[in-house]
Design a protein around this motif. Structure first.
Motif, mmCIF file in Angstrom:
data_model
loop_
_atom_site.group_PDB
_atom_site.id
_atom_site.type_symbol
_atom_site.label_atom_id
_atom_site.label_comp_id
_atom_site.label_asym_id
_atom_site.label_seq_id
_atom_site.Cartn_x
_atom_site.Cartn_y
_atom_site.Cartn_z
ATOM 1 N N GLU A 127 0.866 -1.176 0.000
ATOM 2 C CA GLU A 127 0.000 0.000 0.000
ATOM 3 C C GLU A 127 0.901 1.223 0.000
ATOM 4 O O GLU A 127 1.902 1.265 0.723
ATOM 5 N N PRO A 128 0.616 2.256 -0.796
ATOM 6 C CA PRO A 128 1.557 3.369 -0.981
ATOM 7 C C PRO A 128 1.926 4.121 0.281
ATOM 8 O O PRO A 128 3.026 4.675 0.356
ATOM 9 N N SER A 129 1.051 4.169 1.282
ATOM 10 C CA SER A 129 1.360 4.940 2.488
ATOM 11 C C SER A 129 2.273 4.188 3.448
ATOM 12 O O SER A 129 2.699 4.738 4.463
ATOM 13 N N VAL A 130 2.570 2.921 3.151
ATOM 14 C CA VAL A 130 3.410 2.088 4.007
ATOM 15 C C VAL A 130 4.840 2.140 3.491
ATOM 16 O O VAL A 130 5.080 1.977 2.292
ATOM 17 N N SER A 131 5.800 2.384 4.390
ATOM 18 C CA SER A 131 7.206 2.433 3.994
ATOM 19 C C SER A 131 7.725 1.033 3.688
ATOM 20 O O SER A 131 7.130 0.029 4.091
ATOM 21 N N LEU A 132 8.871 0.981 2.996
ATOM 22 C CA LEU A 132 9.449 -0.314 2.633
ATOM 23 C C LEU A 132 9.699 -1.171 3.873
ATOM 24 O O LEU A 132 9.353 -2.351 3.922
ATOM 25 N N GLN A 133 10.332 -0.588 4.870
ATOM 26 C CA GLN A 133 10.498 -1.237 6.172
ATOM 27 C C GLN A 133 9.842 -0.319 7.191
ATOM 28 O O GLN A 133 10.442 0.635 7.652
ATOM 29 N N HIS A 134 8.619 -0.606 7.524
ATOM 30 C CA HIS A 134 7.783 0.336 8.259
ATOM 31 C C HIS A 134 7.867 0.136 9.775
ATOM 32 O O HIS A 134 7.987 1.096 10.534
ATOM 33 N N ALA A 135 7.780 -1.120 10.216
ATOM 34 C CA ALA A 135 7.717 -1.393 11.654
ATOM 35 C C ALA A 135 8.209 -2.809 11.905
ATOM 36 O O ALA A 135 8.446 -3.595 10.983
ATOM 37 N N GLU A 136 8.376 -3.119 13.174
ATOM 38 C CA GLU A 136 8.689 -4.480 13.607
ATOM 39 C C GLU A 136 7.735 -4.867 14.722
ATOM 40 O O GLU A 136 7.338 -4.027 15.539
ATOM 41 N N VAL A 137 7.379 -6.143 14.767
ATOM 42 C CA VAL A 137 6.615 -6.676 15.884
ATOM 43 C C VAL A 137 7.461 -7.757 16.532
ATOM 44 O O VAL A 137 8.057 -8.595 15.849
ATOM 45 N N ASP A 138 7.577 -7.701 17.845
ATOM 46 C CA ASP A 138 8.419 -8.633 18.597
ATOM 47 C C ASP A 138 7.535 -9.393 19.577
ATOM 48 O O ASP A 138 7.010 -8.818 20.534
ATOM 49 N N LEU A 139 7.356 -10.680 19.314
ATOM 50 C CA LEU A 139 6.541 -11.545 20.181
ATOM 51 C C LEU A 139 7.481 -12.354 21.054
ATOM 52 O O LEU A 139 8.298 -13.134 20.558
ATOM 53 N N ASN A 140 7.394 -12.149 22.365
ATOM 54 C CA ASN A 140 8.242 -12.889 23.297
ATOM 55 C C ASN A 140 7.436 -13.219 24.547
ATOM 56 O O ASN A 140 6.278 -12.812 24.669
ATOM 57 N N PRO A 141 8.003 -13.988 25.491
ATOM 58 C CA PRO A 141 7.229 -14.379 26.669
ATOM 59 C C PRO A 141 6.684 -13.225 27.492
ATOM 60 O O PRO A 141 5.725 -13.383 28.235
ATOM 61 N N ASP A 142 7.289 -12.024 27.358
ATOM 62 C CA ASP A 142 6.816 -10.861 28.111
ATOM 63 C C ASP A 142 5.628 -10.177 27.456
ATOM 64 O O ASP A 142 5.005 -9.304 28.049
ATOM 65 N N GLY A 143 5.308 -10.528 26.201
ATOM 66 C CA GLY A 143 4.198 -9.884 25.514
ATOM 67 C C GLY A 143 4.545 -9.601 24.066
ATOM 68 O O GLY A 143 5.562 -10.064 23.539
ATOM 69 N N THR A 144 3.688 -8.830 23.412
ATOM 70 C CA THR A 144 3.868 -8.466 22.009
ATOM 71 C C THR A 144 4.176 -6.984 21.933
ATOM 72 O O THR A 144 3.386 -6.156 22.400
ATOM 73 N N TYR A 145 5.323 -6.641 21.350
ATOM 74 C CA TYR A 145 5.777 -5.255 21.284
ATOM 75 C C TYR A 145 5.836 -4.809 19.821
ATOM 76 O O TYR A 145 6.322 -5.540 18.961
ATOM 77 N N LEU A 146 5.351 -3.608 19.560
ATOM 78 C CA LEU A 146 5.365 -3.018 18.227
ATOM 79 C C LEU A 146 6.349 -1.858 18.219
ATOM 80 O O LEU A 146 6.300 -0.992 19.096
ATOM 81 N N VAL A 147 7.256 -1.833 17.227
ATOM 82 C CA VAL A 147 8.301 -0.811 17.143
ATOM 83 C C VAL A 147 8.217 -0.124 15.789
ATOM 84 O O VAL A 147 8.209 -0.794 14.749
ATOM 85 N N ASN A 148 8.127 1.194 15.786
ATOM 86 C CA ASN A 148 8.162 1.950 14.538
ATOM 87 C C ASN A 148 9.604 2.066 14.054
ATOM 88 O O ASN A 148 10.526 2.255 14.833
ATOM 89 N N LEU A 149 9.817 1.944 12.733
ATOM 90 C CA LEU A 149 11.162 2.008 12.160
ATOM 91 C C LEU A 149 11.364 3.306 11.366
ATOM 92 O O LEU A 149 11.740 3.300 10.214
ATOM 93 N N ILE A 150 11.095 4.428 11.982
ATOM 94 C CA ILE A 150 11.232 5.739 11.342
ATOM 95 C C ILE A 150 10.473 5.774 10.018
ATOM 96 O O ILE A 150 10.956 6.274 9.015
ATOM 97 N N SER A 151 9.308 5.208 9.998
ATOM 98 C CA SER A 151 8.491 5.238 8.793
ATOM 99 C C SER A 151 8.028 6.664 8.514
ATOM 100 O O SER A 151 7.852 7.471 9.424
ATOM 101 N N THR A 152 7.827 6.969 7.247
ATOM 102 C CA THR A 152 7.451 8.335 6.875
ATOM 103 C C THR A 152 6.083 8.713 7.435
ATOM 104 O O THR A 152 5.893 9.811 7.958
ATOM 105 N N ASN A 153 5.118 7.821 7.328
ATOM 106 C CA ASN A 153 3.760 8.142 7.771
ATOM 107 C C ASN A 153 3.438 7.638 9.171
ATOM 108 O O ASN A 153 2.329 7.819 9.656
ATOM 109 N N GLY A 154 4.384 6.996 9.820
ATOM 110 C CA GLY A 154 4.227 6.663 11.225
ATOM 111 C C GLY A 154 3.471 5.371 11.491
ATOM 112 O O GLY A 154 2.776 4.818 10.641
ATOM 113 N N THR A 155 3.634 4.905 12.714
ATOM 114 C CA THR A 155 2.905 3.753 13.243
ATOM 115 C C THR A 155 2.067 4.254 14.409
ATOM 116 O O THR A 155 2.583 4.933 15.297
ATOM 117 N N TRP A 156 0.787 3.901 14.411
ATOM 118 C CA TRP A 156 -0.170 4.461 15.368
ATOM 119 C C TRP A 156 -0.908 3.340 16.075
ATOM 120 O O TRP A 156 -1.254 2.336 15.463
#
Length: 373
Positions: free
Chosen positions: A285-314
């Motif tokens: 989708e055009p508003s999504v950056s090539l490498q937009h975000a990361e999701v990290d699933l581990n025993p402590d929970g699920t964490y979402l990390v923005n990767l300096i995407s142009t349009n942001g992670t919300w």
């Protein structure tokens, strides 16, 4: 990048103890590691290895020092730290630190980063390697330590704190590519150059997503080609509210094209999200950056990390850098919405009220018959 393994070098013992999980240390025989001495409490400290390093928890007001620092509560440790418990000195070790990685701190909007060396002192003083004179930064605020391919930061007792992804640091903390590190109100994003790290567009670089065709408006002065702005009440929300599907594990549920109705089951570990075909979760989708975000699933929970995407992670209408996801959270990558789902918790079954009353009447009837006979 492989995980690190933490160990302890104990007094008068040439063989280190490698940690596969939490351990308690004290004089009582029920501890995982037993230390002698009148100045050692029955249960003195607890050590917990995690993704951010080794966490020290002082038990029952015990006296503990890390070097010259008296420690209370919870404190983050890093390799070569020495834990003083009474007359005992325990050194923290780490396995798996081969290789190299160059690290740099990027200010918001700056394409060129500030290099972080093997040992880098940051603060307001003239002899600091990274000198920050604005804000309320302490004279010697924090120190970075590069060990092999890995990087730690230690707060030096600063007045206004060192923060990693918004959390104030007590002691040391292992850092990751993409972390936001702040000293008082001065913020940077950490970028490493190891080839197996998820690429992050340096701040200030050209946007990597295509122009977004915005819907026509009555005001012809508004440009028809612009990047998307996601607000708390987004005007681009196209998803129709539906009952969430039942999932077998943590998942992202697509609510808009091109992922409308698609359920992406998350795997343990880190997964990249973006428009690139190399991403683990591809959103074409055009508003999504090539490498937009990361999701990290581990025993402590699920964490979402923005990767300096142009349009942001919300998340729930708020732009985030790092956020632990909760069931039902509404996530936007650019203008694409996905909802975070988890399996329903196993709730105890309730006995219907009618069945309860029937059971009570049967018991009363049996009691009456017993009394009559």
């Amino acid at each position: 990048m492989s995980e690190l393994r933490y160990g302890l070098e104990l007094p008068d013992d040439p063989n280190p103890v490698w940690l596969d999980g939490p351990v308690t240390i004290g004089r009582h025989l029920d501890n995982d590691l037993v230390l002698g001495g009148e100045d050692v409490r029955d249960f003195h400290v607890r050590l917990e290895p995690n993704a951010r390093g080794l966490r020290l928890i002082v038990l029952d007001g015990s006296a503990v020092h890390i070097g010259d620092i008296a420690v209370e509560g919870t404190y983050g440790l890093m390799p070569d730290d020495e834990i003083e418990i009474g007359r005992n000195v325990i050194r923290v070790m780490v396995d798996g630190t081969s290789g190299t990685c160059r690290w740099a701190l990027h200010e918001p909007g700056a394409a060129r980063g500030i290099a972080v060396g093997r040992r880098t002192l940051l603060g307001r003083a003239d002899d600091c390697d990274i000198r920050i004179v604005e804000g309320h930064v302490s004279r010697r605020h924090a120190t970075f330590f590069a060990i092999g391919r890995w990087l730690w930061v230690r707060d030096l007792g600063s007045s206004n704190g060192t923060f990693v992804n918004g959390e104030r640091l007590a002691g040391a903390c292992r850092l990751y590519h993409g972390d936001e590190v702040a000293f008082d109100q001065i913020r940077y994003q950490l970028i490493g150059d190891a080839p197996d790290l998820t690429p992050i567009r340096p701040p200030g670089g050209e946007p990597d997503q295509l122009p977004v065709e915005m819907p026509a408006t009555a005001d012809t002065s508004v440009s028809q080609s612009a990047t998307v702005e996601i607000a708390a009440a987004t005007s681009l929300e196209l998803a129709v509210e539906q009952r969430p599907p039942t999932v077998a594990g943590p998942s992202l549920w697509g609510r808009m094209p091109p992922l409308d109705g698609h359920i992406e089951r998350l795997k343990f570990g880190r997964q990249s999200i973006g428009r690139s075909r190399d991403a683990d979760i591809v959103i074409d989708e055009p508003s999504v950056s090539l490498q937009h975000a990361e999701v990290d699933l581990n025993p402590d929970g699920t964490y979402l990390v923005n990767l300096i995407s142009t349009n942001g992670t919300w998340v729930n209408g708020t732009e985030i850098h790092t956020r632990r996801l909760q069931p039902g959270d509404v996530v936007h990558f650019g203008r694409v919405r996905m909802d975070y789902l988890e399996p329903p918790s196993a709730a105890p079954r309730r006995t219907p009220a009618r069945a309860w009353w029937i059971g009570l009447l049967i018991l009363l009837g049996v009691a009456v018959l017993f009394l009559l006979h």
